[in-house]
Write a protein that holds these residues in place. Structure first.
Motif, PDB file in Angstrom:
ATOM      1  N   ASP A  32      43.524  26.765 -28.384  1.00 30.75           N
ATOM      2  CA  ASP A  32      44.952  26.889 -28.736  1.00 30.75           C
ATOM      3  C   ASP A  32      45.219  28.042 -29.690  1.00 30.75           C
ATOM      4  O   ASP A  32      46.263  28.079 -30.351  1.00 30.75           O
ATOM      5  N   ASN A  33      44.302  28.965 -29.799  1.00 31.56           N
ATOM      6  CA  ASN A  33      44.464  30.101 -30.706  1.00 31.56           C
ATOM      7  C   ASN A  33      45.786  30.832 -30.435  1.00 31.56           C
ATOM      8  O   ASN A  33      46.138  31.106 -29.293  1.00 31.56           O
ATOM      9  N   SER A  61      40.174  27.769 -44.373  1.00 33.29           N
ATOM     10  CA  SER A  61      41.626  27.757 -44.175  1.00 33.29           C
ATOM     11  C   SER A  61      42.291  28.679 -45.197  1.00 33.29           C
ATOM     12  O   SER A  61      42.007  28.602 -46.390  1.00 33.29           O
ATOM     13  N   HIS A  62      43.164  29.561 -44.698  1.00 29.86           N
ATOM     14  CA  HIS A  62      43.925  30.454 -45.570  1.00 29.86           C
ATOM     15  C   HIS A  62      45.392  30.029 -45.492  1.00 29.86           C
ATOM     16  O   HIS A  62      46.145  30.491 -44.629  1.00 29.86           O
ATOM     17  N   GLY A 107      39.543  31.688 -41.059  1.00 23.53           N
ATOM     18  CA  GLY A 107      38.525  32.717 -40.875  1.00 23.53           C
ATOM     19  C   GLY A 107      37.143  32.098 -40.861  1.00 23.53           C
ATOM     20  O   GLY A 107      36.874  31.152 -41.609  1.00 23.53           O
ATOM     21  N   PHE A 108      36.284  32.623 -39.998  1.00 24.80           N
ATOM     22  CA  PHE A 108      34.881  32.184 -39.979  1.00 24.80           C
ATOM     23  C   PHE A 108      34.120  33.182 -40.834  1.00 24.80           C
ATOM     24  O   PHE A 108      33.841  34.300 -40.415  1.00 24.80           O
ATOM     25  N   TYR A 125      41.214  32.488 -36.368  1.00 20.65           N
ATOM     26  CA  TYR A 125      42.011  31.583 -35.545  1.00 20.65           C
ATOM     27  C   TYR A 125      43.347  31.430 -36.251  1.00 20.65           C
ATOM     28  O   TYR A 125      43.406  31.323 -37.487  1.00 20.65           O
ATOM     29  N   SER A 126      44.425  31.422 -35.498  1.00 19.98           N
ATOM     30  CA  SER A 126      45.732  31.255 -36.133  1.00 19.98           C
ATOM     31  C   SER A 126      46.633  30.405 -35.258  1.00 19.98           C
ATOM     32  O   SER A 126      46.447  30.307 -34.037  1.00 19.98           O
ATOM     33  N   VAL A 127      47.603  29.796 -35.876  1.00 18.82           N
ATOM     34  CA  VAL A 127      48.588  28.991 -35.166  1.00 18.82           C
ATOM     35  C   VAL A 127      49.921  29.145 -35.879  1.00 18.82           C
ATOM     36  O   VAL A 127      49.986  29.146 -37.114  1.00 18.82           O
ATOM     37  N   ARG A 128      50.974  29.332 -35.117  1.00 23.35           N
ATOM     38  CA  ARG A 128      52.319  29.446 -35.679  1.00 23.35           C
ATOM     39  C   ARG A 128      52.963  28.058 -35.692  1.00 23.35           C
ATOM     40  O   ARG A 128      53.045  27.400 -34.651  1.00 23.35           O
TER      41      ARG A 128
END
Length: 259
Positions: A32-33, A61-62, A107-108, A125-128
C-alpha cells in the motif's frame, strides 16, 4: 423503549442505536505504499512493514509535527522460521486524533550514522492520511450538543475535552453516537491528542436519584463506559463514577455546553 436492569438504579434507556457508528481500524502493508487513507476521528491506522535480518537497520516512523495522527505504539512480530524467506514484521499503530491531512513516512534505517557504514536510509514507505470529523450524512442525524471542559489528569496538567453528541433529531435520540477529542496538556513527552468515538444512551436515574438524567458513553461496554449527570437543564454534564455515584472531589469534573 428498552428497559435495562442495573444494581441500585432505576434505569430506562431512552435510546438505542439503529446503526452502530463505531471507530474502525484500517491495516496497511508494504503493497500500500503511497496510498491514500480516509479516516474519521477516533479511528486507528495500523501499518505493517516487513524486512529481512539486516544488522543495525530497522523501520522508523517519522511523524510530522503537527500531524493529524498520534502514534500509539509499535511492536516487532517474530519472523516465521518455517517460511522459505523468514521476514520480521514491525507493526505501527496510530490514532486519528485531529481533523486534517498528513503524510506519514517510514524509513528503513540505522539508528546512528557511522562513518563507512551502509547508507542510513535504504528504503522508505509513505501513506497519505485524511482525517474527517465523522459527522453524519445530512438528514440522518443532527448535532445534539457540544460540551467542553478541562478535566483532572493523573500525569498531565489538565485533560482538555471536547465531546460532540449526535442523534437522529432534537427529540429523537436514536442513531446516537459521540465523537470525543482529549488533549493531555503538559504530558511527560509534550501535549498529546487522542480521539475516540462510539454510541451513547440516555438513562433515567442514577445511584442517588431515580429521576436524574444520565448520558452514558459506550453503554454496552462496561470496561470502557463512562457516565455523565445532566445538570442545569442540559447546559452541563458532571462526571459520575463507575457505579453512577457523585465523585467526591474539589477538581473540575464538569463539561459545559457550547454553541
Amino acid at each position: 423503549m428498552i428497559l435495562r436492569s442495573r444494581p441500585a438504579l432505576v434505569v430506562a434507556v431512552l435510546l438505542m442505536l439503529s446503526v452502530v457508528v463505531q471507530a474502525k481500524t484500517v491495516t496497511l502493508g508494504a503493497s500500500d505504499n503511497r496510498t491514500d487513507v480516509f479516516l474519521n476521528l477516533g479511528d486507528t491506522l495500523v501499518v505493517e512493514l516487513s524486512s529481512g535480518q539486516v544488522s543495525g537497520f530497522r523501520w522508523v516512523s517519522h511523524l510530522p509535527s503537527p500531524s493529524t495522527l498520534t502514534q500509539l505504539n509499535d511492536e516487532v512480530l517474530p519472523a516465521d522460521k518455517s517460511a522459505r524467506v523468514p521476514v520480521q514484521i514491525v507493526r505501527f499503530r496510530f490514532n486519528a486524533a485531529t481533523v486534517g491531512d498528513t503524510t506519514q513516512v517510514f524509513g528503513f534505517e540505522t539508528a546512528v550514522k557511522m562513518p563507512g557504514a551502509a547508507p542510513q536510509d535504504t528504503s522508505a514507505y509513505s501513506v497519505r492520511v485524511h482525517v474527517a470529523l465523522g459527522s453524519p450524512q445530512l438528514g440522518t442525524a443532527v448535532l445534539y450538543g457540544v460540551y467542553k471542559g478541562t478535566l483532572p489528569c493523573a500525569d498531565c496538567s489538565g485533560l482538555e475535552t471536547v465531546l460532540r453528541l449526535y442523534a437522529k433529531g432534537k427529540f429523537d435520540t436514536t442513531y446516537a453516537f459521540y465523537v470525543r477529542t482529549q488533549t493531555y496538556r503538559g504530558a511527560p513527552h509534550g501535549d498529546l491528542v487522542l480521539s475516540d468515538r462510539g454510541d451513547w444512551a440516555v438513562l433515567r436515574g442514577d445511584a442517588t436519584n431515580p429521576d436524574a438524567t444520565v448520558y452514558q458513553l459506550n453503554p454496552d461496554d462496561e470496561q470502557h463506559s463512562d457516565s455523565w449527570l445532566v445538570t442545569d437543564e442540559g447546559s452541563a454534564l458532571v462526571q459520575l463514577d463507575r457505579e453512577q455515584k457523585p465523585i467526591d472531589s474539589k477538581m473540575n469534573l464538569t463539561l459545559r455546553r457550547v454553541p
